[in-house]
Design a protein around this motif. Sequence first.
Motif, PDB file in Angstrom:
ATOM      1  N   GLN A   1     -25.166  16.554 -69.672  1.00  0.00           N
ATOM      2  CA  GLN A   1     -24.253  16.940 -68.595  1.00  0.00           C
ATOM      3  C   GLN A   1     -24.781  18.103 -67.769  1.00  0.00           C
ATOM      4  N   ASP A   2     -25.244  19.146 -68.444  1.00  0.00           N
ATOM      5  CA  ASP A   2     -25.724  20.326 -67.710  1.00  0.00           C
ATOM      6  C   ASP A   2     -26.908  19.978 -66.821  1.00  0.00           C
ATOM      7  N   ALA A   3     -27.845  19.190 -67.361  1.00  0.00           N
ATOM      8  CA  ALA A   3     -29.021  18.789 -66.583  1.00  0.00           C
ATOM      9  C   ALA A   3     -28.614  17.928 -65.389  1.00  0.00           C
ATOM     10  N   ALA A   4     -27.665  17.017 -65.605  1.00  0.00           N
ATOM     11  CA  ALA A   4     -27.221  16.148 -64.519  1.00  0.00           C
ATOM     12  C   ALA A   4     -26.557  16.949 -63.401  1.00  0.00           C
ATOM     13  N   MET A   5     -25.867  18.025 -63.764  1.00  0.00           N
ATOM     14  CA  MET A   5     -25.184  18.836 -62.769  1.00  0.00           C
ATOM     15  C   MET A   5     -26.160  19.543 -61.821  1.00  0.00           C
ATOM     16  N   ARG A   6     -27.343  19.867 -62.325  1.00  0.00           N
ATOM     17  CA  ARG A   6     -28.292  20.622 -61.488  1.00  0.00           C
ATOM     18  C   ARG A   6     -29.486  19.795 -61.020  1.00  0.00           C
ATOM     19  N   ALA A   7     -29.567  18.533 -61.407  1.00  0.00           N
ATOM     20  CA  ALA A   7     -30.731  17.703 -61.075  1.00  0.00           C
ATOM     21  C   ALA A   7     -30.744  17.304 -59.612  1.00  0.00           C
ATOM     22  N   GLU A   8     -31.947  17.231 -59.043  1.00  0.00           N
ATOM     23  CA  GLU A   8     -32.157  16.702 -57.700  1.00  0.00           C
ATOM     24  C   GLU A   8     -32.894  15.375 -57.797  1.00  0.00           C
ATOM     25  N   VAL A   9     -32.605  14.471 -56.874  1.00  0.00           N
ATOM     26  CA  VAL A   9     -33.225  13.149 -56.881  1.00  0.00           C
ATOM     27  C   VAL A   9     -34.619  13.227 -56.277  1.00  0.00           C
ATOM     28  N   SER A  10     -35.599  13.278 -57.131  1.00  0.00           N
ATOM     29  CA  SER A  10     -37.021  13.213 -56.772  1.00  0.00           C
ATOM     30  C   SER A  10     -37.768  13.121 -58.086  1.00  0.00           C
ATOM     31  N   ARG A  11     -39.021  12.764 -58.015  1.00  0.00           N
ATOM     32  CA  ARG A  11     -39.797  12.705 -59.261  1.00  0.00           C
ATOM     33  C   ARG A  11     -39.887  14.081 -59.890  1.00  0.00           C
ATOM     34  N   ALA A  12     -40.198  15.074 -59.080  1.00  0.00           N
ATOM     35  CA  ALA A  12     -40.321  16.433 -59.608  1.00  0.00           C
ATOM     36  C   ALA A  12     -38.971  16.971 -60.059  1.00  0.00           C
ATOM     37  N   GLY A  13     -37.914  16.690 -59.290  1.00  0.00           N
ATOM     38  CA  GLY A  13     -36.599  17.220 -59.615  1.00  0.00           C
ATOM     39  C   GLY A  13     -36.055  16.690 -60.919  1.00  0.00           C
ATOM     40  N   LEU A  14     -36.228  15.393 -61.175  1.00  0.00           N
ATOM     41  CA  LEU A  14     -35.733  14.822 -62.425  1.00  0.00           C
ATOM     42  C   LEU A  14     -36.634  15.190 -63.601  1.00  0.00           C
ATOM     43  N   LYS A  15     -37.938  15.298 -63.348  1.00  0.00           N
ATOM     44  CA  LYS A  15     -38.835  15.728 -64.410  1.00  0.00           C
ATOM     45  C   LYS A  15     -38.505  17.144 -64.868  1.00  0.00           C
ATOM     46  N   ALA A  16     -38.062  17.986 -63.943  1.00  0.00           N
ATOM     47  CA  ALA A  16     -37.756  19.377 -64.270  1.00  0.00           C
ATOM     48  C   ALA A  16     -36.597  19.508 -65.245  1.00  0.00           C
ATOM     49  N   VAL A  17     -35.723  18.494 -65.317  1.00  0.00           N
ATOM     50  CA  VAL A  17     -34.598  18.548 -66.256  1.00  0.00           C
ATOM     51  C   VAL A  17     -34.786  17.581 -67.419  1.00  0.00           C
ATOM     52  N   GLY A  18     -36.028  17.107 -67.610  1.00  0.00           N
ATOM     53  CA  GLY A  18     -36.327  16.235 -68.736  1.00  0.00           C
ATOM     54  C   GLY A  18     -36.124  14.762 -68.475  1.00  0.00           C
ATOM     55  N   GLY A  19     -35.888  14.386 -67.212  1.00  0.00           N
ATOM     56  CA  GLY A  19     -35.658  12.988 -66.881  1.00  0.00           C
ATOM     57  C   GLY A  19     -36.853  12.350 -66.206  1.00  0.00           C
ATOM     58  N   SER A  20     -36.603  11.209 -65.581  1.00  0.00           N
ATOM     59  CA  SER A  20     -37.661  10.463 -64.901  1.00  0.00           C
ATOM     60  C   SER A  20     -37.033   9.638 -63.794  1.00  0.00           C
ATOM     61  N   LEU A  21     -37.627   9.649 -62.604  1.00  0.00           N
ATOM     62  CA  LEU A  21     -37.117   8.799 -61.534  1.00  0.00           C
ATOM     63  C   LEU A  21     -37.405   7.340 -61.814  1.00  0.00           C
ATOM     64  N   GLY A  22     -38.609   7.044 -62.328  1.00  0.00           N
ATOM     65  CA  GLY A  22     -38.964   5.671 -62.659  1.00  0.00           C
ATOM     66  C   GLY A  22     -38.741   4.737 -61.490  1.00  0.00           C
ATOM     67  N   ALA A  23     -38.038   3.643 -61.760  1.00  0.00           N
ATOM     68  CA  ALA A  23     -37.753   2.655 -60.720  1.00  0.00           C
ATOM     69  C   ALA A  23     -36.431   2.932 -60.028  1.00  0.00           C
ATOM     70  N   GLY A  24     -35.884   4.145 -60.187  1.00  0.00           N
ATOM     71  CA  GLY A  24     -34.679   4.527 -59.463  1.00  0.00           C
ATOM     72  C   GLY A  24     -33.392   4.043 -60.103  1.00  0.00           C
ATOM     73  N   ILE A  25     -33.369   3.872 -61.412  1.00  0.00           N
ATOM     74  CA  ILE A  25     -32.171   3.405 -62.114  1.00  0.00           C
ATOM     75  C   ILE A  25     -31.391   4.612 -62.624  1.00  0.00           C
ATOM     76  N   VAL A  26     -30.084   4.646 -62.349  1.00  0.00           N
ATOM     77  CA  VAL A  26     -29.213   5.738 -62.778  1.00  0.00           C
ATOM     78  C   VAL A  26     -28.017   5.129 -63.499  1.00  0.00           C
ATOM     79  N   LEU A  27     -27.891   5.399 -64.810  1.00  0.00           N
ATOM     80  CA  LEU A  27     -26.840   4.801 -65.623  1.00  0.00           C
ATOM     81  C   LEU A  27     -26.049   5.883 -66.346  1.00  0.00           C
ATOM     82  N   PRO A  28     -24.957   6.398 -65.733  1.00  0.00           N
ATOM     83  CA  PRO A  28     -24.100   7.334 -66.456  1.00  0.00           C
ATOM     84  C   PRO A  28     -23.398   6.609 -67.606  1.00  0.00           C
ATOM     85  N   LEU A  29     -23.253   7.312 -68.736  1.00  0.00           N
ATOM     86  CA  LEU A  29     -22.699   6.656 -69.921  1.00  0.00           C
ATOM     87  C   LEU A  29     -21.175   6.681 -69.932  1.00  0.00           C
ATOM     88  N   GLY A  30     -20.565   7.716 -69.343  1.00  0.00           N
ATOM     89  CA  GLY A  30     -19.113   7.801 -69.350  1.00  0.00           C
ATOM     90  C   GLY A  30     -18.581   8.206 -70.720  1.00  0.00           C
TER      91      GLY A  30
END
Length: 487
Positions: free
Chosen positions: A279-308
């Motif tokens: 949650q904390d990472a998602a709140m501050r993440a920016e959509v870019s390869r560098a932005g998502l990598k900075a919070v431990g994520g990956s842009l990849g093929a652009g798939i975003v799946l919130p779990l709810g």
Amino acid sequence: MSVPPVRHIGPARLTAGLNRLPRLDFATHRNVHGPLPPLSVEDLVVLTTEIKLTGRGGAGFPFATKLRAVAQQAARRRAECHVVVNATEGEPGSWKDKMLLSRVPHLILDGALLAAHALGARSITIGVAEGGAGADYLSRALAERRMAVPTKVVVQPERFISGESGALVNGVNGRAPIPPGRKVLAAESGVDGRPTLLSNAETFAQLAVAARLGPAGYASVGIPQEPGTVLLSVGGSAAFPSVVEVPTGVRLMDVLRLCGGVIGPGVLVGGYHGAWIGQDAAMRAEVSRAGLKAVGGSLGAGIVLPLGEGTCPLGEAAQVAQYLAAQSAGQCGPCRTGLPDVADALATLANGMAGADAVAAVRRVADAVKGRGACAHPDGTARFVISTLEAFPADVAAHTQRGGCGNAVRGILPVPRAAAGRKLAVDWARCDGHGLCASVAPELIRLDGNGFPAFADSAVPEWLESSARRAVRRCPALALRLAAPAR
């Protein structure tokens, strides 16, 4: 082929005109986007270098590097080359290429034609997945215009690994559409063994937009390091699943709010070879390869799946791991035996059956497949599984200490079970625990603490069906069977 609605934040580029029309035919496409300027290969290299265009299929490889490599190979070998568009999109949860095919196919064709003209390519081939209407959409688009370069559509099996570049080249060349056993660069040996420019459908669509706007116009939105827009497939628990076009640098939370996405305990970004962010990472993440990598994520093929809320994260991830194990090519040890072990270990943890040792077991089998596969599938699967352990520590603790988190598995993460093939099943009224099945098919079946068979609740991989049938035949109690998937 059902495609979610299209939304955008900022200027609509790839999605221009779709607020008024369900599809842009060729005449409307030209009115919306304007004429396509002819560009030389040098012009294209300069353009794609200046706008820092990278492949949008997941790997993010620089397009200019591919383009230059194909041109150099063709010149050195005095060989004709080919252009291949990868629109197979075999990953569940990804919709952007399907949207492009069904609603703005002429952007894809424009980009492919630009590259083919510049390279003097012999042909253009567009790979699409079977089971959808991609081939029909392209046939309709091709009938609306005249392609100066011979263009054909090739249908690939709808499997996770069919979108891997080597698998697509194999399929185009009439071979089994699975990744080759060793790394082969398409720029060196692709279609018919000739230099081949291969990239994702969105990449070619972005190229068509950039050629019209020029470097400065293209970079007028987005961040300087990654200018332009990206397409995101937003699903999961989102109330309004959508394909969303956004400039790079937009806050991920703005995208989730637009689609009615509740984060819950985490968001999977980058797809099933991507990573979870909390949650904390998602709140501050920016959509870019560098932005998502900075919070431990990956842009990849652009798939975003919130779990709810209200679902079991480990159970959701375990179903995905089982799907990924069944989707591999089965041509190397990490895929044949390693990925089923990874899926089984995560399922054991999710079922709360192994206590504190379960976490160590998952890490051990996941680490064992990393860096050893014939393609990137084992590495991507291991990354997803390890990310699950790290993103949901409270859930992991609940499963190891109390046997579960109390939530059912709601199936928020999409897993196409109907197309997955047959599963092993046991008639427990007949099973006497002889254990013979585990010795016949150890890759599929293990024995639990009481000596009874245990196996993942997933389809039997194609390459293990013969072992599964042998185990069924050898069962003394006739308790084991191969069951068709539920419809």
